[in-house]
Design a protein around this motif. Structure first.
Motif, PDB file in Angstrom:
ATOM      1  N   ASN B  12       0.875  -1.190   0.161  1.00  0.00           N
ATOM      2  CA  ASN B  12      -0.104   0.025  -0.096  1.00  0.00           C
ATOM      3  C   ASN B  12       0.799   1.207   0.024  1.00  0.00           C
ATOM      4  O   ASN B  12       0.443   2.373  -0.644  1.00  0.00           O
ATOM      5  N   SER B  35      -7.398  -0.969   2.436  1.00  0.00           N
ATOM      6  CA  SER B  35      -6.592  -0.003   1.702  1.00  0.00           C
ATOM      7  C   SER B  35      -6.203   1.157   2.499  1.00  0.00           C
ATOM      8  O   SER B  35      -5.579   2.129   1.734  1.00  0.00           O
ATOM      9  N   GLY B 176      -1.178  -5.762  -0.406  1.00  0.00           N
ATOM     10  CA  GLY B 176      -1.301  -4.508  -0.139  1.00  0.00           C
ATOM     11  C   GLY B 176      -0.537  -4.315   1.504  1.00  0.00           C
ATOM     12  O   GLY B 176       0.090  -3.324   1.688  1.00  0.00           O
TER      13      GLY B 176
END
Lengths: 281, 379, 179
Positions: B12, B35, B176
């Motif tokens: 991320n 996220s 992520g």
């Protein structure tokens, strides 16, 4: 409200600022939106705002179609979202004058969340909410501002839901400029819009407009001349102290500048990060 | 950012740094697991490059603000996950219709609905392609490592600006949140694609006119073109139309501009496909598992290969057909109930068996599972 | 290197295992290795299973997640089940002698060490993570002792510098004693 020095209507020719190739326009005869548009264009002209530097963001509905006639940078976006789009545009391009044209359904129903947060944030833009009490484009359904007992296609027995007072909502959400005017008085409306345009921060103006063909007809409110005259009784400008009883609205609405606060525009409050650099546990 | 720095960073974080390296100067978002770190890094890093970060009131507003900023000329991005991606779909379609560049990061989690917020999934393959209504162009990229999240985010901006189309970068919670040792190469400014802006004769300019590459120049507010932009089906001037011929051509051009350039957009990697009896098709974290499985199988003498699309949409059709040319069968491995498999089955119809290996339990498909599936499929 | 090296530090939430894994990752990166670090993101601040995994390779790892463990730390009984079936026969497994009452069984090398007890003796049970990290690093020959020391120093808050240095030393000693 202060009376601005008027430029006579004769000096101002709205056609100089319109996209004539987009005509004939699609508004119904007697629709109030044309007068709202005239007031906006006049205010822009008076304040010498260049069409090149003007961005107009509109939502969905009759009001949303107005942008196409304005010879500026115009963005007709998704239903209820013009304030969200305008927020991005205004933050990316603080050099532009950003005007949002929206309406009772677009701004108070599907877009209500964006209105309250736009009021709270105070990003520099002007929001004109054209209130005609109805979803006209889709054929006349009830909206959050439809008066009590009014007939619409989705309130066949008359409206039973309470009415949203958009100006109270905007003020409570922290809008630094809140005003309301009717389309009956275009010069007065122009002065209010002009003040809103000059305000540094988020300015909200509710414009009481008439839907003659759909809402007026359904509720037997008379022809467009009768409807526009009834705006006078429905509202309570500063000079009208007394309560005027009217079938159009149970309580007369105050007009003019209703709230004003001096608070910093969004950008003025930005502060740099205090956190450490990337990495670390 | 000009120096190559060896560091351990999260997918991320790499995504946010890639965006800034690509020239992203506007971010609007709304917090959602897994996220949120993208937004957190953008909030800290964007102001340093005179960019603007804003946390909006909801997912819909963040997509709107991103498109609004892009109207103004900024390279703009948002990041989200499943539920938020669903909310963004209407405005994504608007960006496709108005040809407004923007990048959307979708860090996939277990679904449907709220699903498993902290577990990985690959269930948004079809939503990324068809999530918004109507026939619309879209590009979807699928990086498989932290360094590739960085480079594919940069590529996403380049493709978005070049073709005036929304680009989705699809990876999962595992990538992520995974930290990997990376050396991030900042792209040279001249290697970045910049949007084609209208200039020259005001009267001749058509905001949605036909051009050789099917990508018209965009009018920047303030440059004097005063264009009209609408999500309504519009003519070459940008005004609404319901003329069947004009409407037909307007939508067809949107789709054709991607088809015409699909060889520039399609990206993939192959491993041992030349002599493979069975070709595994996998993307993202699952492709990493498949990579190990292929090596294990090869050591056993089983001729397995891997086809890993880096671009999911438009799918690298020709490359897959070539990679699978000599193979007896394919095995599509994905963390969903079989979405990419539908496309592979369509492409490879009549060319051999297409087997599937799927998990929908929030667990990554492990190399041993893939190896077992290959052994069963290719006795 | 032929095969990637798979390391897991596990225990219960709040034992500082993700931090310890981050320190090891940084030390290994300093030595030129590539590291992939992952952990579960469930909210396990106190009590539940917590783990952080490292996959060490030269160049990018094929598969960055742990599936066959080479080096394992278990600081709490709650973490045993999650790894039991993933331990390679040649693995090194370090458990806390006091809190892990039923360690995994197998042909791998199991060292039941007084990790938490040592930390308490040194003055703070919270440094059991560094004792464990040090012991595993020494037993597995994972990286140079001084590189690990420098990394721990870099990552230690001021109030923990001395404690962590003591923990590092004690952990290394524990490992050398059981060789």
């Amino acid at each position: 409200m202060n009376i601005a020095p008027h430029i006579s209507a004769e000096q101002f020719d709205i056609r100089d600022f319109m996209r004539l190739e987009a005509f004939p326009h699609f508004l119904c005869p007697g629709c109030g939106h044309g007068m709202a548009l005239r007031a906006l264009m006049w205010a822009l002209y008076e304040n010498n705002i260049s069409m090149d530097d003007l961005a107009v963001v509109t939502g969905i509905g009759c009001s949303g179609r107005l942008g196409a006639y304005i010879d500026a940078n115009t963005f007709h976006v998704t239903h209820g979202r013009p304030l969200a789009f305008a927020t991005g545009l205004a933050l990316a391009r603080p050099d532009l004058h950003v005007v949002v044209i929206t309406s009772d359904g677009d701004c108070l129903a599907i877009g209500g969340n964006h209105l309250i947060h736009s009021c709270r944030r105070n990003v520099n833009m002007t929001c004109l909410m054209l209130n005609n009490e109805v979803y006209g484009m889709t054929g006349g359904q009830v909206s959050p501002t439809t008066s009590a007992t009014r007939y619409t296609t989705t309130t066949p027995g008359g409206n039973h839901e309470p009415v949203f007072d958009a100006c109270k909502l905007a003020e409570a959400a922290g809008a630094s400029f809140v005003g309301r005017e009717v389309t009956m008085q275009v010069p007065t409306l122009k002065d209010l819009v002009s003040e809103a345009l000059l305000h540094d921060g988020f300015s909200f103006v509710e414009i009481i407009s008439d839907c003659t063909e759909i809402f007026g007809r359904k509720n037997q409110l008379g022809d467009s001349a009768e409807m526009i005259l009834s705006q006078k009784a429905a509202t309570r400008p500063d000079s009208y102290g007394s309560k005027v009883d009217t079938p159009f609205r149970p309580n007369p609405l105050p007009t003019g500048v209703l709230a004003r606060a001096n608070r910093p525009e969004y950008r003025a409050n930005l502060v740099p990060a205090k956190q450490k650099e990337l990495g670390g546990g | 950012m000009s120096q190559v720095q060896r560091q351990n960073i999260q997918g991320n974080q790499a995504c946010a740094l890639g965006a800034i390296a690509a020239g992203c100067r506007f971010y609007a978002g709304y917090p959602i697991t897994p996220s949120s770190e993208v937004a957190e890094v953008m909030a800290r890093e964007l102001p340093k490059v005179d960019g603007m970060f804003i946390q909006m009131e909801d997912e819909i507003a963040s997509m709107g603000a991103v498109i609004g900023a892009s109207f103004g000329g900024a390279k703009a991005m948002t990041a989200t996950s499943g539920p938020g991606f669903s909310l963004k779909q209407e405005n994504l379609g608007y960006a496709a219709m108005t040809e407004t560049p923007c990048v959307v990061i979708n860090v996939m989690r277990g679904g449907p609905s709220t699903g498993m917020p902290t577990r990985p999934g690959q269930g948004d393959v079809m939503q990324a392609r068809w999530g918004t209504h109507g026939d619309h162009p879209i590009i979807v990229l699928a990086p498989a490592s932290v360094s590739e999240v960085y480079s594919e985010t940069i590529r996403a901006f380049n493709l978005s600006e070049r073709f005036r189309v929304p680009v989705i970068v699809l990876f999962d919670e595992t990538i992520g949140h995974l930290l990997e040792t990376v050396e991030l190469l900042a792209p040279a400014p001249e290697s970045l694609d910049e949007r084609k802006w209208a200039n020259g004769d005001d009267n001749a300019y058509l905001p949605y006119g036909e051009t050789e590459d099917l990508v018209p120049a965009m009018a920047r507010p303030g440059d004097g073109f005063r264009a009209h932009t609408t999500g309504l089906t519009h003519d070459e001037r940008g005004f609404p139309t319901q003329d069947p011929a004009i409407a037909s051509r307007a939508v067809a051009r949107l789709l054709e501009k991607i088809e015409l350039h699909s060889d520039q957009i399609a990206s993939y990697q192959t491993l041992h496909c030349d002599d493979a009896d069975i070709v595994i098709v996998a993307f993202g974290i699952v492709a990493r598992a498949a990579q190990r499985a292929v090596k294990t199988l090869r050591a056993e003498g089983i001729r397995a290969g891997l086809f890993r699309p880096r671009t999911l949409w438009p799918f690298p059709e020709q490359a897959l057909l070539e990679a699978a040319n000599g193979a007896k069968s394919l095995l599509v491995v994905e963390m969903n109930a079989g979405q990419l498999a539908l496309e592979i089955e369509r492409l490879c119809a009549g060319r051999g068996a297409v087997h599937r290996l799927n998990r929908i339990d929030g667990e990554v498909i492990a190399p041993a599972e893939i190896a077992d599936a290959v052994r069963q499929a290719a006795p | 290197m032929d095969r990637e090296l798979e390391i897991r530090l596990s225990g219960s939430g709040g034992q500082g295992l993700i931090l310890a894994a981050g320190i090891l990752a940084e030390a290994l990166t300093t030595e030129g290795r590539n590291v992939a670090q992952s952990q579960s993101y469930e909210p396990t601040s106190r009590g539940g299973l917590s783990r952080s995994d490292l996959v060490v390779s030269d160049g990018e790892a094929d598969y960055p997640l742990v599936s066959e463990i080479d080096c394992l730390v278990i600081l709490d009984q709650v973490a045993v089940a999650a790894s039991r079936d993933m331990i390679r026969p040649e693995a090194i497994v370090v458990t806390d002698a006091k809190t892990v009452t039923e360690p995994p069984a197998g042909s791998f090398r199991l060292a039941e060490l007084p990790l938490s007890e040592t930390a308490i003796t040194l003055g703070n049970r919270r440094i059991a993570n560094i004792v464990a990290l040090s012991a595993l690093t020494a037993m597995g020959g994972l990286c140079d002792r001084d590189v690990l020391k420098q990394t721990v120093l870099r990552r230690s808050p001021k109030t923990y510098v001395d404690l962590n240095m003591d923990a590092l030393h004690a952990g290394w000693e524990l490992a050398e004693r059981c060789v």
